[in-house]
Write an enzyme that holds these catalytic residues in place. Structure first.
Site, PDB file in Angstrom:
ATOM      1  N   GLU A  90       0.836  -1.193   0.000  1.00 36.61           N
ATOM      2  CA  GLU A  90       0.000   0.000   0.000  1.00 36.61           C
ATOM      3  C   GLU A  90       0.872   1.245   0.000  1.00 36.61           C
ATOM      4  O   GLU A  90       1.968   1.256   0.549  1.00 36.61           O
ATOM      5  CB  GLU A  90      -0.893   0.012   1.245  1.00 36.61           C
ATOM      6  CG  GLU A  90      -1.924  -1.092   1.203  1.00 36.61           C
ATOM      7  CD  GLU A  90      -2.847  -1.096   2.406  1.00 36.61           C
ATOM      8  OE1 GLU A  90      -3.990  -1.541   2.254  1.00 36.61           O
ATOM      9  OE2 GLU A  90      -2.436  -0.671   3.494  1.00 36.61           O
ATOM     10  N   CYS A 103       3.348   8.717   0.646  1.00 38.44           N
ATOM     11  CA  CYS A 103       3.953   7.838   1.625  1.00 38.44           C
ATOM     12  C   CYS A 103       4.190   6.487   0.944  1.00 38.44           C
ATOM     13  O   CYS A 103       3.238   5.851   0.491  1.00 38.44           O
ATOM     14  CB  CYS A 103       2.948   7.733   2.774  1.00 38.44           C
ATOM     15  SG  CYS A 103       3.496   6.753   4.116  1.00 38.44           S
ATOM     16  N   CYS A 110       6.852  -6.375   7.601  1.00 43.33           N
ATOM     17  CA  CYS A 110       8.004  -5.849   8.344  1.00 43.33           C
ATOM     18  C   CYS A 110       8.269  -6.799   9.506  1.00 43.33           C
ATOM     19  O   CYS A 110       7.339  -7.309  10.109  1.00 43.33           O
ATOM     20  CB  CYS A 110       7.662  -4.459   8.883  1.00 43.33           C
ATOM     21  SG  CYS A 110       9.023  -3.688   9.779  1.00 43.33           S
ATOM     22  N   CYS A 114       7.064  -3.843  15.924  1.00 47.43           N
ATOM     23  CA  CYS A 114       6.572  -2.813  16.845  1.00 47.43           C
ATOM     24  C   CYS A 114       5.122  -3.179  17.187  1.00 47.43           C
ATOM     25  O   CYS A 114       4.330  -3.514  16.308  1.00 47.43           O
ATOM     26  CB  CYS A 114       6.646  -1.441  16.201  1.00 47.43           C
ATOM     27  SG  CYS A 114       8.303  -1.063  15.631  1.00 47.43           S
ATOM     28  N   CYS A 117       1.849  -1.369  15.526  1.00 44.78           N
ATOM     29  CA  CYS A 117       1.839  -1.113  14.071  1.00 44.78           C
ATOM     30  C   CYS A 117       1.220  -2.277  13.311  1.00 44.78           C
ATOM     31  O   CYS A 117       1.604  -3.439  13.504  1.00 44.78           O
ATOM     32  CB  CYS A 117       3.274  -0.886  13.608  1.00 44.78           C
ATOM     33  SG  CYS A 117       3.458  -0.822  11.821  1.00 44.78           S
ATOM     34  N   CYS A 332      -0.736   6.651   9.532  1.00 42.63           N
ATOM     35  CA  CYS A 332       0.553   6.050   9.894  1.00 42.63           C
ATOM     36  C   CYS A 332       0.311   4.776  10.673  1.00 42.63           C
ATOM     37  O   CYS A 332      -0.469   4.757  11.621  1.00 42.63           O
ATOM     38  CB  CYS A 332       1.328   6.952  10.843  1.00 42.63           C
ATOM     39  SG  CYS A 332       2.006   8.384  10.080  1.00 42.63           S
TER      40      CYS A 332
HETATM   41  N1  SAH Z   1       9.490   1.459   9.614  1.00 42.80           N
HETATM   42  C1  SAH Z   1       9.664   2.857   9.629  1.00 42.80           C
HETATM   43  C2  SAH Z   1       8.732   3.584   8.674  1.00 42.80           C
HETATM   44  C3  SAH Z   1       7.320   3.094   8.581  1.00 42.80           C
HETATM   45  S1  SAH Z   1       6.315   3.368  10.006  1.00 42.80           S
HETATM   46  C4  SAH Z   1       9.532   3.403  11.046  1.00 42.80           C
HETATM   47  O1  SAH Z   1       9.091   2.673  11.924  1.00 42.80           O
HETATM   48  O2  SAH Z   1       9.913   4.559  11.246  1.00 42.80           O
HETATM   49  C5  SAH Z   1       5.992   5.111   9.883  1.00 42.80           C
HETATM   50  C6  SAH Z   1       5.632   5.780  11.182  1.00 42.80           C
HETATM   51  O3  SAH Z   1       4.361   5.336  11.641  1.00 42.80           O
HETATM   52  C7  SAH Z   1       6.616   5.506  12.324  1.00 42.80           C
HETATM   53  O4  SAH Z   1       6.993   6.725  12.931  1.00 42.80           O
HETATM   54  C8  SAH Z   1       5.805   4.670  13.294  1.00 42.80           C
HETATM   55  O5  SAH Z   1       6.251   4.857  14.625  1.00 42.80           O
HETATM   56  C9  SAH Z   1       4.409   5.198  13.042  1.00 42.80           C
HETATM   57  N2  SAH Z   1       3.335   4.291  13.450  1.00 42.80           N
HETATM   58  C10 SAH Z   1       3.327   2.946  13.444  1.00 42.80           C
HETATM   59  N3  SAH Z   1       2.138   2.470  13.889  1.00 42.80           N
HETATM   60  C11 SAH Z   1       1.368   3.548  14.194  1.00 42.80           C
HETATM   61  C12 SAH Z   1       0.026   3.722  14.672  1.00 42.80           C
HETATM   62  N4  SAH Z   1      -0.750   2.684  14.909  1.00 42.80           N
HETATM   63  N5  SAH Z   1      -0.414   4.986  14.839  1.00 42.80           N
HETATM   64  C13 SAH Z   1       0.362   6.050  14.549  1.00 42.80           C
HETATM   65  N6  SAH Z   1       1.597   5.956  14.072  1.00 42.80           N
HETATM   66  C14 SAH Z   1       2.116   4.719  13.900  1.00 42.80           C
HETATM   67 FE1  SF4 Z   2       8.019  -1.954  10.936  1.00 37.21          FE
HETATM   68 FE2  SF4 Z   2       5.776  -0.792  11.711  1.00 37.21          FE
HETATM   69 FE3  SF4 Z   2       7.866  -0.876  13.351  1.00 37.21          FE
HETATM   70 FE4  SF4 Z   2       7.939   0.739  11.204  1.00 37.21          FE
HETATM   71  S1  SF4 Z   2       6.564   0.912  12.935  1.00 37.21           S
HETATM   72  S2  SF4 Z   2       9.544  -0.672  11.912  1.00 37.21           S
HETATM   73  S3  SF4 Z   2       6.767  -0.524   9.736  1.00 37.21           S
HETATM   74  S4  SF4 Z   2       6.715  -2.658  12.587  1.00 37.21           S
END
Ligand code: SAH
Ligand code: SF4
Length: 340
Positions: A90, A103, A110, A114, A117, A332
């Protein structure tokens, strides 16, 4: 033979056409057609001879992604793309005060895991190729007829775990013979893969760096982002200071604000203290709901956190990213393919 020419550096494209007995300047023409003409079909490359068009048709891949679905809500469009090996990714196009930001994804899924996410919950499927990264841009440009101001690698995946392809793709986006995006308009966001952050600094890569901090104490960050056990908060702060000193550019720290996890007044104080001498930018992202144990703080709590931070912060700039498109899961951290 199948040569994937989408994403190939122009020098490699020159060698390829030469190997097939075409003059090297033809490579520059093809490069222009792909990245300035946004053309997927070699029949449309009308300054090429017939035999070169046939070679491109029969032996080269110019289109690596197909548009599968497009959903729109309030100026935000979420695209679902299918790769040739039948994976889905996406990408998002969004407008904020008439600024158009896109974006892009760097991986299918991934494995950084985290806990807040949606992409992390998918697990890791594969790294995207340079062509697949660039075709996201091309397909968005072909579908949305408005200039793009910023490109952010904040879609699916961890860009620094697909470092070479992401940098090569960004180089083509930046190349004045291709898309000609200024380097400061391209942001790469990492969860904090320290060796790659150091490489990015040492290699003097020109693109803007964002680091997802998301907590002010290691014990909280360990839980939210297990990767913190390897590369903890102070390592990231020190890397940001190095980036700032060597590059004279500010790191952007991202901070996803999660109810009762990292949104207390003490967190605001610790955050201000951590970032005090980093000359960074801070992006606060109120948590976007996904299926998890976490919640978005109430607007009242978000504002209290922000007010406190504004009252005490020194030497860094604060921005709040009220993600758009959360109703279509385009915010995000909401990108994952299971809901399509
Ligand atoms: N993997 C990279 C880029 C993709 S995630 C990273 O982690 O930076 C992009 C952003 O979305 C990151 O700053 C992450 O902390 C944020 N993010 C992830 N899950 C989220 C959520 N459920 N709500 C808001 N931001 C989120
Ligand atoms: Fe991967 Fe989501 Fe963590 Fe970014 S925030 S590193 S996309 S698991």
């Amino acid at each position: 033979m199948n040569y994937i020419i989408k994403g190939m550096p122009v020098e490699d494209l020159k060698s390829l056409v030469k190997e097939h007995d075409f003059p090297q300047y033809r490579a520059t023409q093809i490069y222009h057609w792909m990245y300035q003409g946004l053309v997927f079909n070699s029949d449309l490359m009308n300054n090429l001879p017939k035999n070169l068009k046939s070679f491109l048709n029969e032996q080269c891949t110019i289109q690596t992604l197909e548009l599968s679905k497009k959903i729109e809500s309030e100026g935000t469009t979420k695209f679902l793309f299918k790769t040739q090996d039948s994976n889905y990714i996406e990408s998002v196009s969004m407008f904020n005060d008439d600024r158009h930001t896109i974006c892009l994804s760097s991986q299918v899924g991934c494995n950084v895991d985290c806990k807040f996410c949606a992409t992390g919950k998918m697990g890791f499927k594969k790294n995207l190729t340079v062509g697949e990264i660039i075709d996201q841009l091309i397909l968005i440009m072909s579908n949305i007829d408005r200039p793009i101001h910023n490109i952010v690698f904040m879609g699916m995946g961890e860009p620094f775990l697909n470092y070479d392809n992401v940098i090569k793709a960004a180089d083509i986006m930046h190349d004045s013979d291709a898309f000609n995006f200024g380097s400061h308009r391209i942001t790469i966001s990492t969860a904090g893969i320290l060796p790659k952050i150091n490489r990015f600094i040492d290699d003097k890569i020109k693109y803007h760096l964002a680091i997802s901090l998301n907590a002010t104490e290691d014990k909280t960050r360990d839980k939210l982002m297990p990767i913190n056990q390897k590369w903890p908060i102070m390592d990231l702060i020190n890397a940001a200071k190095k980036y700032n000193k060597d590059r004279r550019d500010r790191v952007t720290f991202e901070y996803v604000l999660i109810d009762s996890i990292n949104d207390s007044i003490s967190d605001a104080h610790r955050l201000a203290k951590l970032l005090k001498n980093t000359h960074c930018k801070l992006n606060i992202i109120p948590f976007n709901e996904i299926e998890s144990i976490y919640k978005r703080p109430s607007d009242k709590k978000i504002n209290e956190f922000l007010n406190e931070l504004h009252a005490i912060h020194k030497g860094f700039q604060i921005l709040v990213r009220w993600s758009k498109g959360t109703d279509i899961n385009a915010g995000c951290g909401q990108l994952a393919i299971q809901d399509n």
